[in-house]
Design an enzyme around this catalytic site. Structure first.
Site, PDB file in Angstrom:
ATOM      1  N   HIS A 149       0.620  -1.158  -0.005  1.00  0.00           N
ATOM      2  CA  HIS A 149       0.154   0.084   0.039  1.00  0.00           C
ATOM      3  C   HIS A 149       0.893   1.190  -0.237  1.00  0.00           C
ATOM      4  O   HIS A 149       0.401   2.379  -0.480  1.00  0.00           O
ATOM      5  CB  HIS A 149      -0.737  -0.011   1.250  1.00  0.00           C
ATOM      6  N   ASP A 378      -9.026  -4.919 -19.177  1.00  0.00           N
ATOM      7  CA  ASP A 378      -9.245  -5.741 -20.176  1.00  0.00           C
ATOM      8  C   ASP A 378      -8.030  -6.373 -20.757  1.00  0.00           C
ATOM      9  O   ASP A 378      -7.063  -5.876 -21.444  1.00  0.00           O
ATOM     10  CB  ASP A 378     -10.104  -5.107 -21.545  1.00  0.00           C
TER      11      ASP A 378
END
Length: 433
Positions: A149, A378
């Protein structure tokens, strides 16, 4: 679920990158929790080969070299911790695996501890970015990625994953990352207009064995993760009329959930409950920071209420408390903590995230991923993104808003609670009483 790992590869840091060898952590990086975040993308067949996916990752990492860096807390040559790009031991870890099942057996994806088999470990890791490519018997693919993070927040990582997909498909990256930190500039002299101690950072003894000294151990088996689905129709026709349509979808659904989780926990009327709501600083800075900025640029808002007033006041009052708290985290608040960083950033700062143990009750921590671009990922090959979730989280009281992939415009919410409270929440999650 039987998962067999076949090979692991370390992609070295790219030779050509736009960053210096050492990149000091900003005050926002220091505020981010010192943990790894794991997410899962599930794609239906047909999908590109592992070779094509890894080649696309190599091309993408040229633009995102921080993901191949190392976190350096040694301070031998500097005062502030930094990311070291291109040093020995860096790089991104890629694991290739197969699963002896059809992807359809898992769909629709529901939170499960079995997800931990689909990605590298999140504890004691040596790489800031790790990914496991899980090939299912049917040809489906689950890409499970683990990112530290303090390297990047959710907005940054959604930009990365979209770019990775474009590289695999052989199309130009439409949103190149931005590393300019001129927005994170303190005033001269720096001036803290708000109180940041005990809200963003705390004064505690130094870390011991990598964990804050007041960390509380809990049995992870007592905690479960559930997924709640809220359709656009339910939000529009059921929830928003209860707040007279005055608040955003996020504020409306969170107000509803805050009350329902409080009920499910069975909290005493006299107790106090609060939420840590993440607030993206990019649109709040002046001038606004581009969404493509890579790093951390997030703070918290802190809606709070007495339990009795929260439950008796209804969803409109709860939504107003959330709305007002989020609105207060504006440009001046972000500038104040930038100045705080100039005054204290070389100290041993411990963020509030790292001091609360794994059971947050009576409070909540809420992250919204609704405005990020995860649903646009995608990888090509003809397959489609059919599921997106964070992995299993052994922390009680975490609420993550996730964009729904259905065409009805709804959303999904992952909630982590003690098992008995989670079962109660399932029963009342769509109740309007």
């Amino acid at each position: 679920m039987e998962v067999q790992v076949h090979r692991s590869t370390i992609l070295a840091a790219p030779h050509a990158h736009p960053l210096e060898e050492e990149v000091p952590l900003t005050i926002f990086d220091l505020f981010a929790s010192n943990i790894n975040i794991a997410v899962l993308f599930a794609f239906t067949a047909p999908t590109p080969s592992d070779t094509e996916i890894i080649e696309g990752l190599s091309k993408t990492l040229v633009h995102f070299p921080l993901l191949t860096a190392q976190l350096d807390y040694s301070r031998l040559r500097r005062r502030r911790p930094c990311l070291v790009v291109g040093g020995k031991g860096g790089g991104a870890l890629v694991v290739e695996a197969t699963v002896a099942a059809d992807l359809s057996d898992l769909l629709p994806l529901e939170p499960s501890a079995d997800f931990l088999l689909l990605h590298p470990p999140t504890e004691e890791t040596h790489h800031l970015f790790q990914v496991q490519l899980n090939r299912f018997r049917c040809g489906g693919l689950v890409v499970a990625a683990v990112t530290h993070h303090r390297v990047a927040d959710g907005q940054s990582m959604s930009t990365f994953f979209v770019a990775w997909g474009e590289s695999i498909r052989g199309t130009p990256i439409t949103s190149l990352p931005v590393y300019d930190q001129s927005w994170i500039k303190p005033r001269s002299p720096p001036k803290c207009e708000f109180q940041h101690w005990d809200l963003e950072f705390v004064r505690v003894p130094p870390y011991r064995n990598g964990s804050p000294s007041n960390h509380q151990d809990e049995d992870p088996s007592k905690i479960t993760n559930i997924l709640l689905r809220y359709s656009s129709e339910f939000i529009t026709t059921k929830l928003k009329p209860r707040t007279r349509g005055k608040y955003t979808t996020f504020e409306t659904v969170l107000a509803h959930l805050w009350r329902k989780i409080t009920m499910a926990r069975g909290l005493d009327d006299r107790r106090h409950t609060a939420i840590r709501v993440t607030v993206n600083g990019r649109p709040r800075m002046r001038p606004p920071v581009p969404n493509e900025f890579v790093g951390n640029l997030v703070l918290n808002a802190y809606p709070e209420s007495n339990v009795r007033l929260l439950l008796q006041g209804g969803p409109e009052r709860a939504a107003k408390i959330i709305h007002d708290a989020v609105r207060r985290i504006d440009e001046s608040y972000f500038q104040s903590i930038i100045d705080f960083g100039a005054m204290h950033g070389d100290d041993d700062l411990v963020p509030v995230y790292d001091t609360g143990g794994v059971v947050l009750s009576p409070n909540l921590e809420v992250d919204s991923w609704l405005r990020f671009r995860f649903q646009e990922v995608d990888f090509g090959g003809g397959g489609k993104l059919c599921a997106f979730l964070p992995t299993w989280v052994p922390i009680e009281g975490l609420v993550i808003f996730v964009p729904g992939l259905e065409q009805d415009g709804g959303l999904n919410v992952v909630v982590t609670l003690l098992k008995e409270h989670a079962e109660k929440l399932r029963q009342i999650s769509h109740c309007l009483m």
